[in-house]
Enzyme design. Structure first.
Site: not given
Length: 544
Positions: A49, A120, A242, A288, A349, A373, A384
């Site tokens: 997304q 972000e 996530h 995260r 995630h 990945e 990450r």
């Protein structure tokens, strides 16, 4: 069930952003075959997304992006790799624009048009290029059109790779990869795929956990294939959760993009109070791992099923314009995010570790590359940074393509390969074993090897995976392969690698947090965790 031979110059296993961009960079110069175990576009990339991080704003800089990436990686990033990848951001965005990816734009009062940049977690600037809140879908579908129309690219959909074929496995001197066996899941035939070069672009392994934002295909296939072929695997203890996936008992996990927090969304407890500032000065924009652990802590402390993400204080039109997919999906479930907060929980995630590669995406095995990945490139380290994943896919696809084109003329076409042998197996009458073991692995990985770990939990998980590995190996040796069996086999291999890596790290760093060693140990230089199948034991090497 009989097999037949298919020849190509470059065999690309996987069809996400990494695999398709590599295929397009190669196809004007050499024959390419793209193999994917479901439909071509059904990949992790399709569901991404947020966007792609790239330094495009005059107020931003490479140095800032590098610092943010290194900070998130908690001392395990390779600084040279980070610098190079960051420096390629603009070129990658330009390449995608040339291939028709419709990124979101905005218009200035002076009539100029610019790419819209969002921010972000972990980023100190707005640098995330996006296509609304469906960047992956825009990228995947745009590249798919070019791949399907290229005369030099052959596509094999619904082909699940069973194993790589190497010289060592054939009893030949050397270790070069020769191709692969692949099960066509629509007719249960096994093809023998012969190639000068093989590239793994199979994505991550988050389906090894009970709760994940990833589609069902994310079963760690490429990591398991490389491990069985003799390649080293790095940093598998660093599985990223996530922080914000939609909590709903009736639907599968659905990612709530980090871009909401980038636009000011707040995490709330059921009583409406904010809590992230108690865990990190960056609050909702912390990396995260910090946000996921904070949510996990509050859920366990209060005994609640979820927390809430609130962006309803923003104008309704702003929300519908910037997050149309999330808005529509939640509305279908009876939640209007312009009026009320979204219930969210953490979910597996992203796989930060993977097949160990060099700066040209080469693995330990001659002729075998890994990109995206599935690979451990040195970019992510112990965690990450948001939206660095698609950037990594694009940069290492380019690096791999350049290296392959330098080497392809000298790469020999392998000798004729034998058909897949199933003369000593039969059809299974115990399919329930596959589904039962699949569920068991995902449950104990969530319970024992999740966001917060202990040595006791890890030892329990190791005991269970050892037993299941033996059971699966016996089953695999006695019955004809199926798609479900192949995925179970790969999931079990990946689970073992994660558990072994986590047991070997006697500290908490990045995404690996253990109550028995809650502090980061900086008494020695940070080291990556390397698992080597050639010696069957763990070893540690400096990052990069």
């Amino acid at each position: 069930m009989s097999s037949h031979m298919l020849d190509t110059d470059v065999l690309v296993i996987g069809s996400g952003g990494a695999g398709l961009s590599l295929a397009l960079r190669l196809a004007d110069h050499t024959r390419v075959c793209v193999v994917t175990k479901v439909a071509l576009r059904e990949t992790n990339t399709l569901y991404a997304q947020g966007g792609i991080s790239a330094v495009l704003d005059k107020k931003d800089s490479w140095e800032s992006h590098i610092r943010d990436t290194l900070d998130a990686g908690a001392g395990l990033c390779n600084p040279e790799v980070v610098r190079f990848v960051v420096s390629q951001g603009k070129d990658c965005i330009d390449w995608l624009l040339a291939h028709g990816v419709p990124f979101t734009e905005f218009h200035t009062d002076e009539g100029q048009t610019h790419l819209h940049l969002t921010r972000e977690g972990g980023h100190t600037h707005r640098r995330v290029v996006h296509a609304d809140d469906a960047t992956g879908a825009a990228l995947e579908t745009s590249l798919e059109k070019h791949v399907r129309n290229h005369h030099n690219i052959r596509i094999l959909e619904y082909h699940n790779v069973i194993d790589l074929i190497t010289e060592r496995k054939r009893g030949m001197p050397g270790q070069r990869v020769l191709g692969a066996y692949a099960l066509h899941t629509l007719d249960n035939r096994v093809k023998t795929l012969r190639a000068r070069i093989v590239v793994l672009a199979t994505g991550g392994a988050s389906k090894v956990y009970l709760y994940t934002s990833n589609p069902d295909i994310s079963t760690g296939d490429g990591i398991a294939l490389a491990w069985r072929a003799g390649a080293r695997i790095a940093n598998m203890e660093f599985m990223q959760f996530h922080p914000t996936c939609l909590y709903h008992t009736q639907v599968r996990s659905f990612l709530i993009s980090e871009a909401l927090r980038g636009e000011g969304a707040k995490l709330l407890l059921p009583d409406g109070s904010e809590f992230m500032s108690r865990f990190d000065s960056r609050a909702e924009l912390a990396p995260r791992d910090i946000v996921a652990r904070a949510i996990d802590h509050e859920m366990k402390r209060l005994g609640i099923d979820c927390v809430y993400l609130d962006i309803s204080f923003k104008p309704a039109e702003f929300i519908r314009q910037h997050f149309p997919m999330i808005y529509a999906h939640c509305l279908e479930l009876g939640m209007d995010i312009t009026r009320s907060p979204i219930p969210v929980v953490p979910a597996a995630h992203f796989t930060c570790g993977g097949v160990l590669v060099d700066i040209n995406a080469r693995t330990d095995i001659p002729g075998l590359y890994a990109i995206g990945e599935v690979a451990s490139t040195g970019l992510h380290g112990a965690n990450r940074l948001a939206s660095n994943s698609l950037l990594e896919c694009l940069v290492f696809a380019r690096l791999a393509a350049e290296d392959i084109l330098r080497e392809i003329d000298q790469a020999p076409m392998p000798p004729a390969l034998p058909d897949w042998d199933e003369s000593r197996v039969s059809d299974s009458d115990e399919e329930v074993v596959v589904s039962h073991n699949w569920d068991e692995i995902r449950r104990f990985m969530w319970d024992y090897v999740g966001i917060v770990r202990t040595s006791k939990r890890l030892e329990r998980a190791k005991h269970r995976i050892d037993m299941l590995q033996s059971e699966i190996a016996e089953y695999y040796g006695n019955f004809r392969v199926t798609g479900d069996l192949l995925e179970l086999r790969n999931l079990a291999t990946v689970a073992e690698l994660i558990i072994r890596s986590a047991l070997g790290r006697k500290e908490s760093r990045g995404l690996h947090y253990t109550r028995d060693y809650p502090r980061t140990d900086d008494s020695q230089a940070p080291k990556a965790t390397i698992l080597s199948p050639s010696v069957g034991q763990d070893s540690a090497f400096p990052p990069g």
